[in-house]
Design a protein around this motif. Structure first.
Motif, PDB file in Angstrom:
ATOM      1  N   GLN A 157       0.829  -1.205   0.000  1.00  0.00           N
ATOM      2  CA  GLN A 157       0.000   0.000   0.000  1.00  0.00           C
ATOM      3  C   GLN A 157       0.864   1.255   0.000  1.00  0.00           C
ATOM      4  O   GLN A 157       1.735   1.419   0.843  1.00  0.00           O
ATOM      5  CB  GLN A 157      -0.923   0.020   1.215  1.00  0.00           C
ATOM      6  N   PHE A 158       0.582   2.146  -0.965  1.00  0.00           N
ATOM      7  CA  PHE A 158       1.229   3.459  -1.024  1.00  0.00           C
ATOM      8  C   PHE A 158       0.152   4.524  -0.895  1.00  0.00           C
ATOM      9  O   PHE A 158      -0.906   4.435  -1.531  1.00  0.00           O
ATOM     10  CB  PHE A 158       1.990   3.638  -2.342  1.00  0.00           C
ATOM     11  N   CYS A 159       0.420   5.573  -0.086  1.00  0.00           N
ATOM     12  CA  CYS A 159      -0.540   6.653   0.120  1.00  0.00           C
ATOM     13  C   CYS A 159       0.123   8.000  -0.184  1.00  0.00           C
ATOM     14  O   CYS A 159       1.330   8.159  -0.014  1.00  0.00           O
ATOM     15  CB  CYS A 159      -1.070   6.652   1.558  1.00  0.00           C
ATOM     16  N   TRP A 160      -0.710   8.951  -0.618  1.00  0.00           N
ATOM     17  CA  TRP A 160      -0.265  10.327  -0.854  1.00  0.00           C
ATOM     18  C   TRP A 160      -1.336  11.245  -0.290  1.00  0.00           C
ATOM     19  O   TRP A 160      -2.522  11.063  -0.541  1.00  0.00           O
ATOM     20  CB  TRP A 160      -0.064  10.574  -2.346  1.00  0.00           C
ATOM     21  N   PRO A 161      -0.955  12.278   0.504  1.00  0.00           N
ATOM     22  CA  PRO A 161      -1.958  13.120   1.179  1.00  0.00           C
ATOM     23  C   PRO A 161      -2.849  13.871   0.209  1.00  0.00           C
ATOM     24  O   PRO A 161      -2.393  14.383  -0.810  1.00  0.00           O
ATOM     25  CB  PRO A 161      -1.094  14.097   2.002  1.00  0.00           C
ATOM     26  N   ARG A 162      -4.130  13.933   0.534  1.00  0.00           N
ATOM     27  CA  ARG A 162      -5.096  14.630  -0.321  1.00  0.00           C
ATOM     28  C   ARG A 162      -4.814  16.123  -0.394  1.00  0.00           C
ATOM     29  O   ARG A 162      -5.124  16.770  -1.394  1.00  0.00           O
ATOM     30  CB  ARG A 162      -6.515  14.413   0.213  1.00  0.00           C
ATOM     31  N   GLU A 163      -4.192  16.700   0.682  1.00  0.00           N
ATOM     32  CA  GLU A 163      -3.903  18.131   0.671  1.00  0.00           C
ATOM     33  C   GLU A 163      -2.854  18.500  -0.371  1.00  0.00           C
ATOM     34  O   GLU A 163      -2.741  19.665  -0.749  1.00  0.00           O
ATOM     35  CB  GLU A 163      -3.423  18.591   2.046  1.00  0.00           C
ATOM     36  N   LEU A 164      -2.079  17.529  -0.824  1.00  0.00           N
ATOM     37  CA  LEU A 164      -1.021  17.809  -1.790  1.00  0.00           C
ATOM     38  C   LEU A 164      -1.448  17.457  -3.209  1.00  0.00           C
ATOM     39  O   LEU A 164      -0.648  17.025  -4.036  1.00  0.00           O
ATOM     40  CB  LEU A 164       0.259  17.063  -1.394  1.00  0.00           C
ATOM     41  N   PHE A 165      -2.729  17.631  -3.487  1.00  0.00           N
ATOM     42  CA  PHE A 165      -3.278  17.592  -4.841  1.00  0.00           C
ATOM     43  C   PHE A 165      -3.863  18.963  -5.159  1.00  0.00           C
ATOM     44  O   PHE A 165      -4.358  19.650  -4.256  1.00  0.00           O
ATOM     45  CB  PHE A 165      -4.384  16.534  -4.969  1.00  0.00           C
ATOM     46  N   PRO A 166      -3.845  19.387  -6.437  1.00  0.00           N
ATOM     47  CA  PRO A 166      -4.503  20.652  -6.794  1.00  0.00           C
ATOM     48  C   PRO A 166      -5.989  20.592  -6.462  1.00  0.00           C
ATOM     49  O   PRO A 166      -6.619  19.538  -6.594  1.00  0.00           O
ATOM     50  CB  PRO A 166      -4.272  20.763  -8.306  1.00  0.00           C
ATOM     51  N   SER A 167      -6.553  21.707  -6.014  1.00  0.00           N
ATOM     52  CA  SER A 167      -7.964  21.743  -5.644  1.00  0.00           C
ATOM     53  C   SER A 167      -8.850  21.618  -6.879  1.00  0.00           C
ATOM     54  O   SER A 167      -8.484  22.048  -7.972  1.00  0.00           O
ATOM     55  CB  SER A 167      -8.286  23.047  -4.910  1.00  0.00           C
ATOM     56  N   ARG A 168     -10.033  21.003  -6.680  1.00  0.00           N
ATOM     57  CA  ARG A 168     -10.973  20.827  -7.786  1.00  0.00           C
ATOM     58  C   ARG A 168     -11.942  21.999  -7.840  1.00  0.00           C
ATOM     59  O   ARG A 168     -12.523  22.372  -6.838  1.00  0.00           O
ATOM     60  CB  ARG A 168     -11.742  19.531  -7.608  1.00  0.00           C
ATOM     61  N   LYS A 169     -12.124  22.539  -9.025  1.00  0.00           N
ATOM     62  CA  LYS A 169     -12.991  23.702  -9.175  1.00  0.00           C
ATOM     63  C   LYS A 169     -14.141  23.454 -10.147  1.00  0.00           C
ATOM     64  O   LYS A 169     -14.973  24.318 -10.349  1.00  0.00           O
ATOM     65  CB  LYS A 169     -12.174  24.904  -9.660  1.00  0.00           C
ATOM     66  N   TYR A 170     -14.175  22.265 -10.752  1.00  0.00           N
ATOM     67  CA  TYR A 170     -15.167  22.021 -11.787  1.00  0.00           C
ATOM     68  C   TYR A 170     -15.938  20.743 -11.482  1.00  0.00           C
ATOM     69  O   TYR A 170     -15.399  19.792 -10.944  1.00  0.00           O
ATOM     70  CB  TYR A 170     -14.496  21.892 -13.160  1.00  0.00           C
ATOM     71  N   ILE A 171     -17.198  20.751 -11.859  1.00  0.00           N
ATOM     72  CA  ILE A 171     -18.046  19.587 -11.656  1.00  0.00           C
ATOM     73  C   ILE A 171     -18.039  18.697 -12.888  1.00  0.00           C
ATOM     74  O   ILE A 171     -18.089  17.487 -12.806  1.00  0.00           O
ATOM     75  CB  ILE A 171     -19.491  20.008 -11.313  1.00  0.00           C
ATOM     76  N   ASN A 172     -17.991  19.303 -14.059  1.00  0.00           N
ATOM     77  CA  ASN A 172     -18.001  18.535 -15.298  1.00  0.00           C
ATOM     78  C   ASN A 172     -16.743  17.690 -15.395  1.00  0.00           C
ATOM     79  O   ASN A 172     -15.633  18.198 -15.373  1.00  0.00           O
ATOM     80  CB  ASN A 172     -18.095  19.488 -16.498  1.00  0.00           C
TER      81      ASN A 172
END
Length: 378
Positions: A157-172
Motif C-alpha cells: 500500500q502506497f498513500c499520498w496526502p489529499r492536501e497535496l493535490f490541486p484543488s478541484r474547481k469544476y463539476i463537469n
C-alpha cells in the motif's frame, strides 16, 4: 529502513501553512497550482520524487511553512524550496546533530513554536519558508524513501496526502480531466522479480502498462486526484505466493560514511506461511508484567509490544509500581481480544511516579497469591 518516529494520531496537518499568532492554519490564499510526482515502487519500497508549486493569490505577503507527516517507515533525504532567486535547502542530519544545531542557532525558537501547536500530532518534516510576496510562486522539491505496508490480502500500500493535490474547481468530469492534466503529473513505476499482477487505486488512472515481457515492471499514471476528502490509496499486487525478498538502497556518494545517507541499506522482507492452529489453553502459562512508573515513558511501547504478542489462551496481569504498586486486575485474566483491548486502553492512563520504588513489596504480594493450576507463572 532508518527510523523517523511513530505517528500518534490519524489526523495530520500537511501542505503549505501560514504562521498564525496562536496556531497553524491552512492558508487558503496560497493555492497549490501544479503537482509533479514520480514514484518508483520495488516490491515493498517506494522512492518518491515530488515537485509542488504554490502561488500566493492574495494581495499581501504570507509567512509560510511546509509541513509533511512522517511515520517510522519514511525517511526524507532531499528537500529544497525555490522562491524567486532564493533557494532554501535542507541539511539531512542525525537526530542528535539536529538538536545541537537548533540549540546553537535561532532555529530553537521555531522548534519551540512548533512543539507548542496543538494541531500538530506526531513527528513531521517542517520547514519555515519566510514571506511569500503577492502573486509569487514557491516551488518545493521533496524526495523520500518509504517502506510500504503489507495488507492482509498481500498488497503493498502506497498513500499520498489529499492536501497535496490541486484543488478541484469544476463539476463537469470532461472539463475536470482536461484541467487536471495541466496541473497534475503523477506517475508510478512498478518493479518486482515476482511479477506485477494488478493494481487497485481509488482514483481515475491510465491502464496498467507492462514495459517488460515477463511483466516484472509496469507503469501507470493518475488522471484525476481521489474524490472529495480521500488520500490517494494505491495498492499493488504481485504474482506468486509471498516469499523472501531483499531491496538494496545504495549509499549517497556525496554523503560521508557513517552518516544517515552514507551507508548502503538492505531491507529484507519476510512473509512466512504460518498455518492456522487451535490454541490449547492448558499449554500456556500466566504472564505477569511489572512496570516501573518512573521509567514509564521509555517502557510504554515495549509493554504494548509484549502484551500484543501473548498467545491466545494464556492468563496475564500488569502491575505498576512506584511509591506504591497497583494491579490492572484483582487476579490474572484470560488473554482475549477484549481483555487485551482493555489493558491497552489502561496503559495510557498510567501516571509517572518518581516518589519511590516499592519493588520488594510488589514481589512479596505476587508470591503470596496462589498459582493458577496448569498455567506456570512467568
Amino acid at each position: 529502513m532508518r527510523k523517523s518516529g511513530i505517528l500518534s494520531k490519524q489526523y495530520m496537518c500537511r501542505g503549505l501553512f501560514q504562521r498564525g499568532i496562536w496556531f497553524f492554519s491552512s492558508c487558503p490564499e496560497v493555492e497549490l497550482e501544479t503537482v509533479t510526482v514520480n514514484v518508483s515502487i520495488q516490491d515493498f519500497v517506494a522512492d518518491v520524487v515530488s515537485e509542488l508549486v504554490f502561488r500566493n493569490m492574495s494581495q499581501v505577503s504570507k509567512e509560510t511553512m511546509f509541513i509533511f507527516p512522517l511515520d517510522f517507515n519514511t525517511v526524507v533525504h532531499t528537500f529544497y524550496a525555490t522562491m524567486g532567486d532564493t533557494r532554501i535547502e535542507a541539511m539531512v542530519l542525525e537526530k542528535e546533530e539536529a538538536q545541537q544545531l537548533c540549540k546553537a542557532t535561532s532555529g530553537v525558537e521555531n522548534l519551540t513554536y512548533l512543539q507548542d501547536q496543538g494541531d500538530l500530532w506526531g513527528p513531521v518534516f517542517a520547514c519555515f519558508l519566510g514571506n511569500l510576496p503577492p502573486n509569487r510562486e514557491v516551488t518545493i522539491s521533496l524526495c523520500y524513501v518509504q517502506e510500504l505496508t503489507l495488507q492482509p490480502d498481500g498488497a503493498a500500500q502506497f498513500c499520498w496526502p489529499r492536501e497535496l493535490f490541486p484543488s478541484r474547481k469544476y463539476i463537469n468530469w470532461i472539463s475536470l480531466e482536461e484541467e487536471t492534466s495541466k496541473s497534475l503529473h503523477f506517475g508510478i513505476c512498478l518493479r518486482s522479480g515476482h511479477g506485477v499482477s494488478h493494481i487497485a487505486v481509488n482514483s481515475s488512472h491510465t491502464p496498467l502498462q507492462y514495459i517488460a515481457p515477463d511483466q516484472t515492471s509496469a507503469e501507470v499514471s493518475l488522471k484525476l486526484p481521489p474524490w472529495m476528502q480521500d488520500d490517494l490509496n494505491f495498492l499493488v499486487y504481485y504474482r506468486g505466493s509471498p516469499s523472501l525478498s531483499a531491496v538494496v538502497e545504495r549509499r549517497d556518494p556525496k554523503a560521508s560514511p557513517g552518516s544517515l545517507l552514507g551507508d548502503t541499506v538492505v531491507m529484507v522482507t519476510l512473509m512466512p506461511n504460518i498455518p492456522d492452529t487451535v490454541p490449547n489453553p492448558g499449554q500456556f502459562g500466566e504472564f505477569l508484567f511489572l512496570m516501573d512508573r518512573s521509567l514509564f515513558q521509555d517502557a510504554q511501547n515495549t509493554l504494548l509490544f509484549l502484551l500484543k504478542s501473548l498467545p491466545l489462551g494464556c492468563y496475564f496481569n500488569i502491575y505498576s509500581f512506584g511509591a506504591t504498586f497497583k494491579a490492572f486486575y484483582p487476579q490474572s485474566v484470560e488473554y482475549t481480544q477484549e481483555s487485551m483491548d482493555n489493558a491497552v486502553g489502561s496503559i495510557s492512563s498510567i501516571c509517572p511516579d518518581l516518589g519511590g520504588c516499592d519493588l520488594l513489596g510488589l514481589l512479596r504480594f505476587i508470591y503470596s497469591t496462589p498459582l493458577l493450576h496448569g498455567h506456570p507463572r512467568q
